[in-house]
Design a protein around this motif. Structure first.
Motif, PDB file in Angstrom:
ATOM      1  N   LEU A 135       0.830  -1.202   0.000  1.00  0.00           N
ATOM      2  CA  LEU A 135       0.000   0.000   0.000  1.00  0.00           C
ATOM      3  C   LEU A 135       0.868   1.257   0.000  1.00  0.00           C
ATOM      4  O   LEU A 135       1.819   1.359   0.777  1.00  0.00           O
ATOM      5  N   GLY A 136       0.552   2.186  -0.878  1.00  0.00           N
ATOM      6  CA  GLY A 136       1.260   3.462  -0.916  1.00  0.00           C
ATOM      7  C   GLY A 136       2.583   3.437  -1.644  1.00  0.00           C
ATOM      8  O   GLY A 136       3.360   4.385  -1.536  1.00  0.00           O
ATOM      9  N   CYS A 137       2.861   2.394  -2.387  1.00  0.00           N
ATOM     10  CA  CYS A 137       4.134   2.281  -3.108  1.00  0.00           C
ATOM     11  C   CYS A 137       4.060   3.074  -4.414  1.00  0.00           C
ATOM     12  O   CYS A 137       3.503   2.596  -5.403  1.00  0.00           O
ATOM     13  N   THR A 138       4.611   4.279  -4.414  1.00  0.00           N
ATOM     14  CA  THR A 138       4.553   5.112  -5.621  1.00  0.00           C
ATOM     15  C   THR A 138       5.452   4.576  -6.724  1.00  0.00           C
ATOM     16  O   THR A 138       5.134   4.719  -7.905  1.00  0.00           O
ATOM     17  N   LEU A 139       6.555   3.952  -6.367  1.00  0.00           N
ATOM     18  CA  LEU A 139       7.416   3.349  -7.393  1.00  0.00           C
ATOM     19  C   LEU A 139       6.701   2.195  -8.088  1.00  0.00           C
ATOM     20  O   LEU A 139       6.944   1.920  -9.261  1.00  0.00           O
ATOM     21  N   CYS A 140       5.809   1.534  -7.370  1.00  0.00           N
ATOM     22  CA  CYS A 140       5.049   0.435  -7.967  1.00  0.00           C
ATOM     23  C   CYS A 140       4.136   0.951  -9.072  1.00  0.00           C
ATOM     24  O   CYS A 140       3.945   0.285 -10.090  1.00  0.00           O
TER      25      CYS A 140
ATOM     26  N   LEU B 275       7.754  -9.902   3.134  1.00  0.00           N
ATOM     27  CA  LEU B 275       8.112  -8.615   3.722  1.00  0.00           C
ATOM     28  C   LEU B 275       9.605  -8.567   4.023  1.00  0.00           C
ATOM     29  O   LEU B 275      10.287  -7.590   3.689  1.00  0.00           O
ATOM     30  N   GLU B 276      10.108  -9.629   4.619  1.00  0.00           N
ATOM     31  CA  GLU B 276      11.535  -9.681   4.928  1.00  0.00           C
ATOM     32  C   GLU B 276      12.380  -9.676   3.652  1.00  0.00           C
ATOM     33  O   GLU B 276      13.404  -9.012   3.561  1.00  0.00           O
ATOM     34  N   ARG B 277      11.920 -10.410   2.664  1.00  0.00           N
ATOM     35  CA  ARG B 277      12.665 -10.580   1.425  1.00  0.00           C
ATOM     36  C   ARG B 277      12.691  -9.311   0.566  1.00  0.00           C
ATOM     37  O   ARG B 277      13.705  -8.973  -0.028  1.00  0.00           O
ATOM     38  N   PHE B 278      11.552  -8.612   0.460  1.00  0.00           N
ATOM     39  CA  PHE B 278      11.402  -7.554  -0.538  1.00  0.00           C
ATOM     40  C   PHE B 278      11.166  -6.151   0.007  1.00  0.00           C
ATOM     41  O   PHE B 278      11.019  -5.217  -0.781  1.00  0.00           O
ATOM     42  N   HIS B 279      11.147  -5.956   1.329  1.00  0.00           N
ATOM     43  CA  HIS B 279      10.750  -4.650   1.861  1.00  0.00           C
ATOM     44  C   HIS B 279      11.610  -3.490   1.384  1.00  0.00           C
ATOM     45  O   HIS B 279      11.133  -2.366   1.287  1.00  0.00           O
ATOM     46  N   LEU B 280      12.860  -3.736   1.044  1.00  0.00           N
ATOM     47  CA  LEU B 280      13.737  -2.653   0.571  1.00  0.00           C
ATOM     48  C   LEU B 280      13.846  -2.595  -0.943  1.00  0.00           C
ATOM     49  O   LEU B 280      14.480  -1.676  -1.466  1.00  0.00           O
ATOM     50  N   THR B 281      13.237  -3.543  -1.646  1.00  0.00           N
ATOM     51  CA  THR B 281      13.463  -3.616  -3.090  1.00  0.00           C
ATOM     52  C   THR B 281      12.209  -3.460  -3.937  1.00  0.00           C
ATOM     53  O   THR B 281      12.322  -3.457  -5.160  1.00  0.00           O
TER      54      THR B 281
ATOM     55  N   VAL C 113       0.684  -8.744  -5.455  1.00  0.00           N
ATOM     56  CA  VAL C 113       0.796  -9.404  -4.156  1.00  0.00           C
ATOM     57  C   VAL C 113       1.339  -8.386  -3.162  1.00  0.00           C
ATOM     58  O   VAL C 113       2.417  -7.818  -3.368  1.00  0.00           O
ATOM     59  N   ASP C 114       0.592  -8.154  -2.100  1.00  0.00           N
ATOM     60  CA  ASP C 114       1.010  -7.216  -1.059  1.00  0.00           C
ATOM     61  C   ASP C 114       1.975  -7.935  -0.118  1.00  0.00           C
ATOM     62  O   ASP C 114       1.599  -8.895   0.556  1.00  0.00           O
ATOM     63  N   ILE C 115       3.205  -7.455  -0.081  1.00  0.00           N
ATOM     64  CA  ILE C 115       4.220  -8.114   0.752  1.00  0.00           C
ATOM     65  C   ILE C 115       3.900  -8.017   2.237  1.00  0.00           C
ATOM     66  O   ILE C 115       4.392  -8.815   3.030  1.00  0.00           O
ATOM     67  N   ALA C 116       3.057  -7.065   2.620  1.00  0.00           N
ATOM     68  CA  ALA C 116       2.695  -6.916   4.031  1.00  0.00           C
ATOM     69  C   ALA C 116       1.867  -8.092   4.532  1.00  0.00           C
ATOM     70  O   ALA C 116       1.742  -8.291   5.739  1.00  0.00           O
TER      71      ALA C 116
ATOM     72  N   VAL D 151      13.523 -13.120  -9.543  1.00  0.00           N
ATOM     73  CA  VAL D 151      12.713 -11.916  -9.690  1.00  0.00           C
ATOM     74  C   VAL D 151      13.543 -10.801 -10.328  1.00  0.00           C
ATOM     75  O   VAL D 151      14.768 -10.871 -10.383  1.00  0.00           O
ATOM     76  N   LEU D 152      12.844  -9.785 -10.771  1.00  0.00           N
ATOM     77  CA  LEU D 152      13.469  -8.578 -11.288  1.00  0.00           C
ATOM     78  C   LEU D 152      13.026  -7.430 -10.397  1.00  0.00           C
ATOM     79  O   LEU D 152      11.833  -7.152 -10.272  1.00  0.00           O
ATOM     80  N   ALA D 153      13.987  -6.781  -9.755  1.00  0.00           N
ATOM     81  CA  ALA D 153      13.680  -5.698  -8.821  1.00  0.00           C
ATOM     82  C   ALA D 153      13.865  -4.338  -9.500  1.00  0.00           C
ATOM     83  O   ALA D 153      14.659  -4.190 -10.420  1.00  0.00           O
ATOM     84  N   TRP D 154      13.119  -3.377  -9.031  1.00  0.00           N
ATOM     85  CA  TRP D 154      13.216  -1.996  -9.487  1.00  0.00           C
ATOM     86  C   TRP D 154      14.589  -1.460  -9.150  1.00  0.00           C
ATOM     87  O   TRP D 154      15.142  -1.836  -8.120  1.00  0.00           O
ATOM     88  N   PRO D 155      15.197  -0.635  -9.978  1.00  0.00           N
ATOM     89  CA  PRO D 155      14.626  -0.019 -11.168  1.00  0.00           C
ATOM     90  C   PRO D 155      14.793  -0.894 -12.409  1.00  0.00           C
ATOM     91  O   PRO D 155      15.821  -1.541 -12.584  1.00  0.00           O
ATOM     92  N   PHE D 156      13.749  -0.924 -13.226  1.00  0.00           N
ATOM     93  CA  PHE D 156      13.807  -1.569 -14.526  1.00  0.00           C
ATOM     94  C   PHE D 156      12.939  -0.772 -15.489  1.00  0.00           C
ATOM     95  O   PHE D 156      12.009  -0.078 -15.077  1.00  0.00           O
TER      96      PHE D 156
END
Length: 85
Positions: free
Chosen positions: A13-18, A48-54, A39-42, A66-71
C-alpha cells in the motif's frame, strides 16, 4: 521457461514506485500472454523480509527469480523473454 500465466508484482500500500513500474509492465502483458497479479508483501512475513527494501519487484512465481526496481520496459522484456519465450 515458466508455465505461469501471471506476472506477479510484489508491492504494498502506498508504493509510488510500484505505480511507475506498472507503466513499464502494462505494454508487455499481452505480448507475453500474461495477466498482472499484485501481491502485497505486508501479507507475508517471508515476502516482507525478502522484498521490503526492493519493491517493486516482479516475478513469475519463484521468489528467488525476480526482477527488482529499477527496470524499464526493455529490461523487463528481456527478462521475460528469457523465461516465457
Amino acid at each position: 521457461m515458466s508455465g505461469s500465466s501471471e506476472l506477479i508484482l510484489y508491492t504494498t500500500l502506498g508504493c509510488t514506485l510500484c505505480e511507475k513500474a506498472k507503466l513499464e509492465i502494462w505494454p508487455l502483458l499481452q505480448q507475453y500472454g500474461l495477466q498482472l497479479h499484485e501481491v502485497d508483501i505486508a501479507d507475508s512475513d517471508d515476502l516482507l523480509e525478502r522484498f521490503h527494501l526492493t519493491i517493486p519487484v516482479v516475478g513469475l512465481g519463484n521468489p528467488d527469480d525476480v526482477l527488482a526496481w529499477p527496470f524499464n520496459q526493455a529490461q523487463l522484456g528481456e527478462w521475460l523473454a528469457q523465461r516465457v519465450g
